[in-house]
Enzyme design. Structure first.
Site, PDB file in Angstrom:
ATOM      1  N   LYS A   1      38.215 -40.603  -7.160  1.00  0.00           N
ATOM      2  CA  LYS A   1      37.362 -41.792  -7.259  1.00  0.00           C
ATOM      3  C   LYS A   1      36.854 -41.904  -8.690  1.00  0.00           C
ATOM      4  O   LYS A   1      36.507 -40.887  -9.311  1.00  0.00           O
ATOM      5  CB  LYS A   1      36.205 -41.644  -6.269  1.00  0.00           C
TER       6      LYS A   1
ATOM      7  N   SER B   1      30.296 -43.540   2.385  1.00  0.00           N
ATOM      8  CA  SER B   1      31.398 -44.011   1.546  1.00  0.00           C
ATOM      9  C   SER B   1      32.685 -43.196   1.600  1.00  0.00           C
ATOM     10  O   SER B   1      33.684 -43.609   1.011  1.00  0.00           O
ATOM     11  CB  SER B   1      30.942 -44.101   0.092  1.00  0.00           C
TER      12      SER B   1
ATOM     13  N   SER C   1      32.351 -47.080  -0.174  1.00  0.00           N
ATOM     14  CA  SER C   1      32.755 -47.477  -1.503  1.00  0.00           C
ATOM     15  C   SER C   1      33.997 -46.752  -2.027  1.00  0.00           C
ATOM     16  O   SER C   1      34.580 -47.197  -3.005  1.00  0.00           O
ATOM     17  CB  SER C   1      31.604 -47.234  -2.479  1.00  0.00           C
TER      18      SER C   1
HETATM   19  N1  GLN Z   1      27.802 -48.504   1.890  1.00  0.00           N
HETATM   20  C1  GLN Z   1      26.660 -47.722   1.546  1.00  0.00           C
HETATM   21  C2  GLN Z   1      25.935 -48.375   0.374  1.00  0.00           C
HETATM   22  O1  GLN Z   1      26.365 -49.373  -0.039  1.00  0.00           O
HETATM   23  C3  GLN Z   1      27.044 -46.323   1.242  1.00  0.00           C
HETATM   24  C4  GLN Z   1      27.610 -46.168  -0.111  1.00  0.00           C
HETATM   25  C5  GLN Z   1      27.990 -44.758  -0.413  1.00  0.00           C
HETATM   26  O2  GLN Z   1      28.031 -43.904   0.471  1.00  0.00           O
HETATM   27  N2  GLN Z   1      28.221 -44.521  -1.682  1.00  0.00           N
HETATM   28  O3  GLN Z   1      24.951 -47.883  -0.107  1.00  0.00           O
END
Ligand code: GLN
Length: 478
Positions: A76, A175, A151
């Protein structure tokens, strides 16, 4: 079927297949298929092939190239890679190249893995669909009209498309697990502190954890084993021994007590709930004691998360000021430059989080919002604690729905946030959680079942995950 990471490493270590060949095959697959998916924001072909040749030389010389010898991995793009742009999919970082590698990158390479590229993500890991990227969205390899989740959507898609057998992502509120579920792969969020965050660009430091994506539970265990363990460069890194991982996968669930969390099954879409219940039945058939358990505190997890995570983010992202990293938009004085850079450099969702977080932390609101959310966080942890007094592991859905369509939720932040309801509780409590593919919905889209265990209970987590994988219904591709 492409070989698993463990099969590939075994072949490379015995010189049955060269690392160069394995890495070249991955790079060719990316070149042929990633135009339609856009999992990668950067492919490091030359670097990867050179590294693969070093591994082949090591094998030829009789030295041990490590347990992941020659395995192509994707990272990532919020994981620092020395001399290679690390963008967090944000304009504000531009072409910034970190002067060091993240600990997880060092450890993967020490285990013989070969980094083939950096993957797309929601900007600064804020989002659930990989649509908040300055590079444009990633598509779900299982259905190109749908999102891969987020994400870490690029990493999930890279594994689901068969470009790489392993990838790393980060999970702050889901994410890793949510995109794993949407793409039909395995995704692990380890216990907070089990994996070093050194070199992970911070989103919400009290929640962020790095973890693997893989096609199989055993590969995920091998990847986690390579990256886990104490690191003096991360003050929140645990010094406890790393739980047994690889050996746990085949252990089975005979005599285990598994709680099916009512709040993570009721209220999710019907096909997802049906797969979660079938998974629970399969665990009972495999010898576990399975009962329903209610943890009412989990209902407040999402609200607490969406105060705490933006609050921490608003502080962490203050460092992007036009001076220290990447983009600078010039203006007559320092303060105007700072405003111009941040206005131009951050996308809409990141700005929204900074505003929400700053508000929640401001004088007069701190007690009403931030401090209160912290107390809810404690209640969520206590709720889990009570459940773990009775159960070795907990089971529920990973996501309330299967993968949604591109652009379906971009205009509605709340709808986007709701896709994290099932994943944020484990993040708030700091406990390990894994998403394992378990069947599909009527449209053929993959469903993920989530397993949670107490802190440092990764052995139990992988034992249950392995049993789920063996019991999962055969794949039905759309
Ligand atoms: N979707 C969640 C957010 O937008 C989690 C994101 C993540 O785990 N980095 O905060």
């Amino acid at each position: 079927m492409s070989p698993t990471a463990l099969e590939l490493a075994a072949a490379v270590r015995t010189a049955e297949r060269s690392a160069r060949d394995a890495v070249a095959a991955s790079i060719e697959a990316i070149a042929a298929g990633d135009g339609a998916i856009h999992a990668f924001v950067e492919v490091l072909a030359d670097r990867a092939l050179a590294r693969a040749e070093q591994i082949d030389a090591a094998v030829a010389a009789g030295s041990d190239p490590g347990p992941l010898a020659g395995v192509p991995v994707a990272l990532k793009d919020n994981l620092c890679t020395r001399g290679v742009p690390t963008t967090c999919a944000s304009r504000i970082l531009g072409t910034w190249c970190p002067p060091y590698d993240a600990t997880v990158v060092e450890r993967l390479e020490r285990a013989g893995a070969v980094v083939v590229g950096k993957t797309n993500m929601d900007e600064f890991a804020m989002g659930s669909s990989t649509e908040n990227s300055c590079f444009g969205p990633t598509r779900n390899p299982r259905d190109h009209a749908r999102v891969p989740g987020g994400s870490s959507g690029g990493s999930a898609a890279a594994v689901a498309a068969g470009f790489v057998p392993l990838a790393l992502g980060s999970d702050t509120g889901g994410s890793i697990r949510q995109p794993a579920a949407f793409c039909g792969v395995v995704g692990v969020k380890p216990t907070y502190g089990l994996v070093s965050r050194y070199g992970l660009v911070a989103f919400a430091s009290s929640l962020d954890q790095i973890g693997p994506f893989a096609a199989t539970v055993a590969d995920a265990a091998a990847a986690l084993a390579a990256i886990a363990g104490h690191d003096e460069r991360d003050s929140t890194s645990l010094s406890d021994p790393v739980p047994e991982l690889a050996a746990a996968v085949g252990r089975g669930v005979l005599g285990r007590r598994i709680g099916v969390v009512k709040e993570l099954v009721d209220g999710v879409d019907r096909p997802v709930a049906a797969r979660a219940r079938e998974a629970a039945e399969a665990m009972a058939a495999a010898g576990a004691t399975v009962e329903e358990v209610s943890i009412p505190q989990l209902r407040y997890g999402l609200a607490a998360y969406y105060l705490l995570a933006p609050a921490e983010a608003s502080s962490n992202l203050a460092r992007f000021d036009g001076v220290r990293y990447g983009l600078r938009v010039d203006a007559p004085d320092a303060s105007a430059m700072n405003v111009a850079t941040r206005t131009e450099g951050f996308g809409a969702e990141v700005k929204r989080r900074i505003m929400l977080g700053t508000y929640a932390l401001s004088a007069g609101y701190y007690d009403a919002y931030y401090a209160r959310a912290q107390r809810v966080r404690t209640l969520v942890a206590q709720g889990f604690g009570r459940a773990f007094a009775t159960f070795d592991a907990l089971l529920g859905a990973t996501t309330p729905t299967t993968a949604f369509a591109l652009a379906e939720r971009t205009e509605n932040p709340l709808a986007m946030y709701l896709s994290d309801t099932c994943t944020v509780p484990a993040s708030l409590a700091g406990i390990p959680a894994i998403s394992v593919p378990f069947g599909a919905d009527p449209a053929g889209l993959p469903v993920g079942v989530q397993v949670m265990a107490p802190a440092l209970g990764e052995s139990t987590l992988f034992a249950v995950a392995g049993a789920l994988e063996r019991a999962a219904p055969p794949e039905r591709r759309p």
